[in-house]
Design a protein around this motif. Structure first.
Motif, PDB file in Angstrom:
ATOM      1  N   PRO A 241       0.821  -1.216   0.000  1.00 23.13           N
ATOM      2  CA  PRO A 241       0.000   0.000   0.000  1.00 23.13           C
ATOM      3  C   PRO A 241       0.858   1.271   0.000  1.00 23.13           C
ATOM      4  N   GLY A 242       0.604   2.134  -0.956  1.00 21.29           N
ATOM      5  CA  GLY A 242       1.300   3.423  -1.010  1.00 21.29           C
ATOM      6  C   GLY A 242       2.710   3.369  -1.552  1.00 21.29           C
ATOM      7  N   ASN A 243       3.179   2.188  -1.952  1.00 21.82           N
ATOM      8  CA  ASN A 243       4.583   2.067  -2.357  1.00 21.82           C
ATOM      9  C   ASN A 243       4.893   2.847  -3.630  1.00 21.82           C
ATOM     10  N   GLU A 244       3.990   2.788  -4.591  1.00 17.28           N
ATOM     11  CA  GLU A 244       4.213   3.486  -5.857  1.00 17.28           C
ATOM     12  C   GLU A 244       4.335   4.992  -5.631  1.00 17.28           C
ATOM     13  N   ASP A 245       3.457   5.532  -4.797  1.00 15.26           N
ATOM     14  CA  ASP A 245       3.527   6.973  -4.488  1.00 15.26           C
ATOM     15  C   ASP A 245       4.789   7.310  -3.719  1.00 15.26           C
ATOM     16  N   PHE A 246       5.169   6.438  -2.775  1.00 16.54           N
ATOM     17  CA  PHE A 246       6.409   6.664  -2.011  1.00 16.54           C
ATOM     18  C   PHE A 246       7.600   6.770  -2.945  1.00 16.54           C
ATOM     19  N   VAL A 247       7.727   5.834  -3.873  1.00 13.80           N
ATOM     20  CA  VAL A 247       8.867   5.835  -4.798  1.00 13.80           C
ATOM     21  C   VAL A 247       8.872   7.108  -5.642  1.00 13.80           C
ATOM     22  N   ALA A 248       7.704   7.475  -6.180  1.00 13.26           N
ATOM     23  CA  ALA A 248       7.623   8.651  -7.055  1.00 13.26           C
ATOM     24  C   ALA A 248       7.954   9.938  -6.298  1.00 13.26           C
ATOM     25  N   GLU A 249       7.436  10.074  -5.089  1.00 14.54           N
ATOM     26  CA  GLU A 249       7.672  11.306  -4.321  1.00 14.54           C
ATOM     27  C   GLU A 249       9.099  11.374  -3.800  1.00 14.54           C
ATOM     28  N   TYR A 250       9.676  10.226  -3.501  1.00 15.99           N
ATOM     29  CA  TYR A 250      11.080  10.192  -3.087  1.00 15.99           C
ATOM     30  C   TYR A 250      11.966  10.629  -4.249  1.00 15.99           C
ATOM     31  N   GLN A 251      11.701  10.071  -5.424  1.00 14.46           N
ATOM     32  CA  GLN A 251      12.480  10.434  -6.613  1.00 14.46           C
ATOM     33  C   GLN A 251      12.368  11.925  -6.903  1.00 14.46           C
ATOM     34  N   GLU A 252      11.174  12.452  -6.763  1.00 14.16           N
ATOM     35  CA  GLU A 252      10.953  13.870  -7.046  1.00 14.16           C
ATOM     36  C   GLU A 252      11.703  14.754  -6.051  1.00 14.16           C
ATOM     37  N   MET A 253      11.732  14.354  -4.779  1.00  8.71           N
ATOM     38  CA  MET A 253      12.341  15.185  -3.742  1.00  8.71           C
ATOM     39  C   MET A 253      13.866  15.087  -3.746  1.00  8.71           C
ATOM     40  N   PHE A 254      14.396  13.889  -4.045  1.00 11.32           N
ATOM     41  CA  PHE A 254      15.840  13.687  -3.880  1.00 11.32           C
ATOM     42  C   PHE A 254      16.580  13.391  -5.184  1.00 11.32           C
ATOM     43  N   GLY A 255      15.862  13.203  -6.269  1.00  7.17           N
ATOM     44  CA  GLY A 255      16.506  13.008  -7.563  1.00  7.17           C
ATOM     45  C   GLY A 255      17.206  11.681  -7.724  1.00  7.17           C
ATOM     46  N   ARG A 256      16.843  10.695  -6.928  1.00  7.39           N
ATOM     47  CA  ARG A 256      17.401   9.351  -7.067  1.00  7.39           C
ATOM     48  C   ARG A 256      16.398   8.336  -6.540  1.00  7.39           C
ATOM     49  N   ASP A 257      16.625   7.072  -6.885  1.00  4.60           N
ATOM     50  CA  ASP A 257      15.735   6.017  -6.422  1.00  4.60           C
ATOM     51  C   ASP A 257      15.986   5.724  -4.945  1.00  4.60           C
ATOM     52  N   PRO A 258      14.944   5.401  -4.202  1.00  2.00           N
ATOM     53  CA  PRO A 258      15.139   4.936  -2.813  1.00  2.00           C
ATOM     54  C   PRO A 258      15.713   3.528  -2.810  1.00  2.00           C
ATOM     55  N   ASP A 259      16.360   3.155  -1.700  1.00  2.00           N
ATOM     56  CA  ASP A 259      16.734   1.758  -1.514  1.00  2.00           C
ATOM     57  C   ASP A 259      15.978   1.227  -0.301  1.00  2.00           C
ATOM     58  N   TYR A 260      16.304   0.017   0.150  1.00  2.00           N
ATOM     59  CA  TYR A 260      15.480  -0.547   1.214  1.00  2.00           C
ATOM     60  C   TYR A 260      15.658   0.182   2.532  1.00  2.00           C
ATOM     61  N   HIS A 261      16.780   0.861   2.723  1.00  2.00           N
ATOM     62  CA  HIS A 261      16.938   1.668   3.932  1.00  2.00           C
ATOM     63  C   HIS A 261      15.979   2.866   3.916  1.00  2.00           C
ATOM     64  N   SER A 262      15.745   3.408   2.742  1.00  3.90           N
ATOM     65  CA  SER A 262      14.756   4.484   2.603  1.00  3.90           C
ATOM     66  C   SER A 262      13.370   3.975   2.990  1.00  3.90           C
ATOM     67  N   ALA A 263      13.011   2.818   2.437  1.00  3.04           N
ATOM     68  CA  ALA A 263      11.688   2.264   2.704  1.00  3.04           C
ATOM     69  C   ALA A 263      11.515   1.904   4.174  1.00  3.04           C
ATOM     70  N   ALA A 264      12.585   1.406   4.804  1.00  3.04           N
ATOM     71  CA  ALA A 264      12.511   1.081   6.232  1.00  3.04           C
ATOM     72  C   ALA A 264      12.310   2.345   7.057  1.00  3.04           C
ATOM     73  N   GLY A 265      13.027   3.406   6.712  1.00  2.00           N
ATOM     74  CA  GLY A 265      12.847   4.667   7.418  1.00  2.00           C
ATOM     75  C   GLY A 265      11.441   5.209   7.262  1.00  2.00           C
ATOM     76  N   TYR A 266      10.927   5.124   6.044  1.00  2.00           N
ATOM     77  CA  TYR A 266       9.575   5.618   5.784  1.00  2.00           C
ATOM     78  C   TYR A 266       8.533   4.757   6.497  1.00  2.00           C
ATOM     79  N   SER A 267       8.750   3.448   6.504  1.00  4.46           N
ATOM     80  CA  SER A 267       7.848   2.539   7.207  1.00  4.46           C
ATOM     81  C   SER A 267       7.794   2.861   8.692  1.00  4.46           C
ATOM     82  N   ALA A 268       8.952   3.155   9.287  1.00  2.36           N
ATOM     83  CA  ALA A 268       8.986   3.526  10.704  1.00  2.36           C
ATOM     84  C   ALA A 268       8.144   4.773  10.957  1.00  2.36           C
ATOM     85  N   CYS A 269       8.236   5.736  10.055  1.00  4.32           N
ATOM     86  CA  CYS A 269       7.416   6.947  10.179  1.00  4.32           C
ATOM     87  C   CYS A 269       5.933   6.620  10.080  1.00  4.32           C
ATOM     88  N   GLN A 270       5.577   5.739   9.148  1.00  4.61           N
ATOM     89  CA  GLN A 270       4.174   5.346   9.003  1.00  4.61           C
ATOM     90  C   GLN A 270       3.642   4.711  10.284  1.00  4.61           C
TER      91      GLN A 270
END
Length: 350
Positions: A241-270
């Protein structure tokens, strides 16, 4: 830890754009622990006692998290360990530390219990950095080898931040294992691969923790990254849930693809957001109780669900392999995006 930090900042921006948390603006106070446990503990104590922050999220690395956990436990601050997985953290009786993804001891579980036996691989060498997380992955690998009936021919550590592992790899080459397991981060995973090529180390299966799952691995090694396997806690293609939007907004904000550490950090926030919202106020003990009982889907595969010690039990770890410069999920089968390419050709055959 930069990927994890970027995820925290993305969530901060998203929450403030939508009205904040509990109607209050979110401000991330991020300080550099220099990957040093003592520094990390000191900074968290200052954040709690002097800055008087309302909430905390975990640092990067198991070693720093283990030190910080002593501080958050002392002051009763629940902490989601977004950048740590060594199970020793959850073996100490802490009441305020919660896992976000699978424990380090299980990183190579699928590779050693399923993939290697299916290929009829019988022997392994395990090498690892002499710090908490890599040691934990290596200990887990030894246990999984024993369960699978795989003989461990070599089990050897090397110093933290090593710049030369040729002596260890020479012993690996002489042992001729079917499998080479590396308990590593990105720099040493790259180093092992480069020196293995130089020395003619030719196992049928290479697998490294952390480094092998990061985009920088193939960007640094090019074609030499091909065939390498590794555990990953998340991939952009996961249908969560929400993964596609997470990837797109991360790319837009930081100009690169997230890795699993990004997703883990975001999951903790969720998860933290869900717990705080349910409680309805900054009541640390109530938030702690909510984190202990909460079950929810996040961008990570599986779900957030912890046991009575706060150890993650609901996450589904992935195994990836580099194939022609692309990272492909090869396990578990129901999430796989391609077929395994094994055995690994010798360096002379590539």
């Amino acid at each position: 830890g930069l990927y994890q930090q970027e995820a925290y900042l993305l969530w901060e921006a998203q929450k403030n754009a939508s009205g904040g948390l509990l109607g209050r603006p979110v401000e991330m106070v991020i300080q550099d622990d220099q990957s040093d446990p003592t520094t990390g503990a000191r900074l968290y104590e200052r954040l709690i006692t002097e800055e008087e922050v309302d909430l905390v999220l975990g640092p990067y690395s198991s070693s720093v998290t283990q030190a910080v956990a002593q501080i958050t436990e002392r002051y009763g601050y629940p902490m989601l360990a977004a950048g740590a997985s060594a199970s020793d953290i959850w073996n100490r009786g802490y009441q305020y530390v919660f896992g976000v993804y699978s424990v380090a001891e299980d990183y190579f579980k699928d590779i050693l219990l399923n993939i290697a036996p299916a290929q009829e691989y019988k022997t392994a060498a395990i090498i690892y950095e002499d710090t908490l997380f890599p040691t934990s992955t290596a200990n887990g690998a030894v246990a999984h080898c024993e369960e699978a009936g795989i003989e461990v021919l070599l089990n050897e550590k090397y110093p933290a931040k090593a710049t030369d592992v040729s002596s260890v790899l020479t012993r690996v080459r002489d042992a001729e294992p079917d499998i080479l397991i590396g308990g590593s981060y990105l720099p040493d995973a790259v180093l092992i691969t480069r020196q293995a090529k130089e020395l003619g180390v030719n196992p049928k299966l290479y697998a490294f923790s952390v480094g092998a799952a990061q985009p920088d691995f193939v960007e640094t090694l090019g074609a030499d990254a091909n065939y390498v396997l590794g555990p990953s806690m998340w991939e952009p293609s996961v249908e969560s849930p929400g993964n596609e939007d997470f990837v797109a907004e991360y790319q837009e904000m930081f100009g690169r693809d997230p890795d699993y550490h990004s997703a883990a950090g975001y999951s903790a926030c969720q998860v933290l957001e869900a717990a705080v919202t349910t409680v309805g106020e900054i009541d640390l003990d109530a938030i702690r109780d909510e984190l202990l009982s909460l079950e929810m889907e996040t961008v990570l595969p599986g779900m957030y669900k912890v046991d009575e010690n706060g150890r993650m039990i609901g996450h589904i770890p992935l195994t990836v392999q580099w194939q022609d410069g692309e990272k492909v999920i090869v396990a578990p089968e129901d999430l796989a995006g391609g077929e395994l390419q094994l055995p690994t050709p010798t360096w002379d055959e590539r």
